[in-house]
Design an enzyme around this catalytic site. Sequence first.
Site, PDB file in Angstrom:
ATOM      1  N   THR A 196      45.534  88.824 127.918  1.00  0.00           N
ATOM      2  CA  THR A 196      46.374  89.434 126.885  1.00  0.00           C
ATOM      3  C   THR A 196      47.555  90.216 127.468  1.00  0.00           C
ATOM      4  O   THR A 196      48.601  90.328 126.839  1.00  0.00           O
ATOM      5  CB  THR A 196      45.534  90.340 125.957  1.00  0.00           C
ATOM      6  N   LEU A 242      49.940  91.534 123.292  1.00  0.00           N
ATOM      7  CA  LEU A 242      49.468  91.182 121.946  1.00  0.00           C
ATOM      8  C   LEU A 242      48.062  90.595 122.094  1.00  0.00           C
ATOM      9  O   LEU A 242      47.879  89.393 122.250  1.00  0.00           O
ATOM     10  CB  LEU A 242      50.443  90.186 121.315  1.00  0.00           C
ATOM     11  N   HIS A 243      47.065  91.467 122.041  1.00  0.00           N
ATOM     12  CA  HIS A 243      45.702  91.101 122.427  1.00  0.00           C
ATOM     13  C   HIS A 243      45.024  90.122 121.460  1.00  0.00           C
ATOM     14  O   HIS A 243      44.687  88.997 121.822  1.00  0.00           O
ATOM     15  CB  HIS A 243      44.832  92.354 122.534  1.00  0.00           C
ATOM     16  N   ASP A 244      44.789  90.586 120.231  1.00  0.00           N
ATOM     17  CA  ASP A 244      43.858  89.884 119.339  1.00  0.00           C
ATOM     18  C   ASP A 244      44.297  88.500 118.864  1.00  0.00           C
ATOM     19  O   ASP A 244      43.448  87.630 118.660  1.00  0.00           O
ATOM     20  CB  ASP A 244      43.534  90.769 118.134  1.00  0.00           C
TER      21      ASP A 244
END
Length: 313
Positions: A196, A242-244
């Site tokens: 991420t 922008l992880h998720d």
Amino acid sequence: MPQTHKIIIDTDPGQDDAVAILLALGSPELEIVGISAVAGNVPLNLTEKNARKICELAGRPDIKVYAGAVRPLARELVTAEAVHGQTGLNGPQLPEPTMKLQDKYAVDFIVETLMKEESGSITLCALGPLTNIALALIREPRIAPRIKEIILMGGGFFEGGNVTPAAEFNIYVDPHAAEVVLKSGIPIVLMPLDVTHKALTTAKRTQAFRKLGTKVGTATAEMLEFFERFDEEKYGTDGGPLHDPCVIAYLLKPELFKGRNCNVSVETSSELTMGMTVIDWWGVTKREKNAKVMGDIDHDGFFALLLERLGRL
């Protein structure tokens, strides 16, 4: 028509959770059976409300949202208002949701859905602490072999942690729940910080969402501008990770990611390294491989997918 994936999104929105939900809502290959909210980035009364706000922003008040665990299995709740703001969705001015929160407890929803639907037909997309999923597995162990796979954002190895030197936020908040999930025998895909942190928003990418000229595009740009300020200062980068959305992107285009099967264990006893994901990337132990751990991402392809799908909303 592409094959439809039935998914349950378990989430603690959070701006990056919001973008992940929007990506799923903009993708006809995905059938969102329901969204279960968990305490994490902010307390549960805000995460369940934020999930409904995002559904309404996308014009999808038909999606069923359930409220789940109000705190971790064994520890006090740790939240992240410093990153996400007091509402969890600071940035855009989103109206209070009018769509109804479902009466059913999210853990009951997860268990009942998995027992009712065809075995192997539902993927769990975990964007926050794993409390709801662990509670479901504890309550009804028979659901484990019925889950197609769990794709989750959490952990880190070469990147270390983002809330302590050793631990990533989602795992740190409820390490005991993460341990239950990782020991469940369910096929797991792990999106750690190592992936991420390569998916940086950048000013140019954020502007591209604004240029969509839609309510969703503008709100996404405003969310990202607020969200990225914390990580830009911390890491000295143009934009923040922008992880998720990586979780949803993997379902849509797994070829965007590269990884390998590893053993992943979670530290649950040492306060110094609590919530650390001990990932045997080099295979130096004889511990059983229990997760496909992603290590790289085609970040240009990832943002092209995000822009195209959010542009449909």
